[in-house]
Design a protein around this motif. Sequence first.
Motif, PDB file in Angstrom:
ATOM      1  N   ARG A 211     -10.612  12.398  -5.672  1.00 40.43           N
ATOM      2  CA  ARG A 211     -11.733  12.736  -6.543  1.00 40.43           C
ATOM      3  C   ARG A 211     -12.259  14.104  -6.113  1.00 40.43           C
ATOM      4  NH1 ARG A 211     -17.709   9.903  -7.654  1.00 40.43           N
ATOM      5  NH2 ARG A 211     -18.441  11.642  -8.970  1.00 40.43           N
TER       6      ARG A 211
ATOM      7  N   GLU B  21     -16.036  19.009 -10.181  1.00 38.81           N
ATOM      8  CA  GLU B  21     -15.998  18.233 -11.423  1.00 38.81           C
ATOM      9  C   GLU B  21     -16.782  18.945 -12.515  1.00 38.81           C
ATOM     10  OE1 GLU B  21     -15.514  13.585  -9.964  1.00 38.81           O
ATOM     11  OE2 GLU B  21     -17.531  14.411 -10.251  1.00 38.81           O
TER      12      GLU B  21
ATOM     13  N   ASN C  10     -15.057  22.252 -13.636  1.00 34.93           N
ATOM     14  CA  ASN C  10     -13.804  22.059 -14.363  1.00 34.93           C
ATOM     15  C   ASN C  10     -13.962  21.169 -15.590  1.00 34.93           C
ATOM     16  OD1 ASN C  10     -11.384  23.305 -12.709  1.00 34.93           O
ATOM     17  ND2 ASN C  10     -12.800  22.447 -11.206  1.00 34.93           N
TER      18      ASN C  10
ATOM     19  N   VAL D 164     -14.543  17.924 -15.910  1.00 33.94           N
ATOM     20  CA  VAL D 164     -13.849  16.639 -15.883  1.00 33.94           C
ATOM     21  C   VAL D 164     -14.856  15.509 -15.745  1.00 33.94           C
ATOM     22  CG1 VAL D 164     -11.810  17.705 -14.874  1.00 33.94           C
ATOM     23  CG2 VAL D 164     -13.496  16.641 -13.375  1.00 33.94           C
ATOM     24  N   GLU D 165     -14.466  14.345 -16.207  1.00 34.14           N
ATOM     25  CA  GLU D 165     -15.320  13.169 -16.139  1.00 34.14           C
ATOM     26  C   GLU D 165     -15.577  12.802 -14.677  1.00 34.14           C
ATOM     27  OE1 GLU D 165     -17.610  10.146 -17.857  1.00 34.14           O
ATOM     28  OE2 GLU D 165     -16.552  11.805 -18.836  1.00 34.14           O
TER      29      GLU D 165
ATOM     30  N   SER E 142     -13.111  10.911 -11.977  1.00 30.64           N
ATOM     31  CA  SER E 142     -11.690  11.014 -12.345  1.00 30.64           C
ATOM     32  C   SER E 142     -10.848  11.226 -11.095  1.00 30.64           C
ATOM     33  CB  SER E 142     -11.469  12.174 -13.310  1.00 30.64           C
ATOM     34  OG  SER E 142     -12.197  11.994 -14.501  1.00 30.64           O
TER      35      SER E 142
ATOM     36  N   PHE F 221      -7.247  12.599  -9.305  1.00 29.42           N
ATOM     37  CA  PHE F 221      -6.196  13.590  -9.495  1.00 29.42           C
ATOM     38  C   PHE F 221      -5.291  13.638  -8.276  1.00 29.42           C
ATOM     39  CE2 PHE F 221      -9.776  15.126 -12.027  1.00 29.42           C
ATOM     40  CZ  PHE F 221      -9.163  15.412 -13.243  1.00 29.42           C
TER      41      PHE F 221
ATOM     42  N   PRO G  60      -3.374  14.427 -13.430  1.00 30.19           N
ATOM     43  CA  PRO G  60      -3.847  13.047 -13.340  1.00 30.19           C
ATOM     44  C   PRO G  60      -2.976  12.268 -12.363  1.00 30.19           C
ATOM     45  CG  PRO G  60      -3.822  13.754 -15.615  1.00 30.19           C
ATOM     46  CD  PRO G  60      -3.147  14.841 -14.831  1.00 30.19           C
TER      47      PRO G  60
END
Length: 240
Positions: free
Chosen positions: A86, A92, A95, A97-98, A101, A103, A125
């Motif tokens: 994470r 986050e 970028n 992103v949720e 999330s 990666f 992902p």
Amino acid sequence: MGDAERADETLIPCFERMAPDEWFVGKDYLHVLSNYQLDVDNIMDLSHIDYLHSGTLGSPGSESAETEVRQEGDTVYSLRLVRNERLSPELEKRNGVEPGSRFDRWLDVRWEPPGVMELIVGRAPTGNPEPRNVGNAMYFFHLFTPESETTTHYWFAVSKHKSGGEAAKEAVSSDIQFLKKPFETEDLPMLEAQQRTMGCDADFWELKPVLLSVDGPGVRARRVLDALIKAEQEAAEVGQ
């Protein structure tokens, strides 16, 4: 800075992603009160981001990192992949992103002697066996030029392809401003403290440093540079 007559432009490393005709390039500069090889060590071992930059660039994950050191001629690569990671809340947000999330993130460094480096940071992902083949990457550059035995000129840059248009142009400027703070307020104090502890005249190897596995890339780069310096000195003595 050496004998100007011995300068050979053909030996300048080629960093295609800094070509201004195809890439937007954001740049900045810092003056560092430490030897340039300490600065190189810092980039070659990016496990430090998990604790030195925990609120910005890093996140817990050192214990699961897959690492590799590779050498091609005088070029040394430090390859680092953390799976199921994470990003920090700051990354986050930057970028888009949720939150939460997961990666697989890689940080791959290419070092060219004596202190020119390209860093590729990418993410995909989590779950793909070969995330580098499917993910997105960003490109960063660290160029260290020794000013003296204990001071360094540090130029750093980030680039995005011009196909990204105005958004890419704005992003490189934003990224540089974002990066400068942790570099200036976290990396530099650490590096300068190292230099003070080592002193001005100490030889790195004579200090008998305790080496960890994460030091492998930096040690490899130092060994290559030591050999190049020795060869140059011997050639100069023969020519006298």
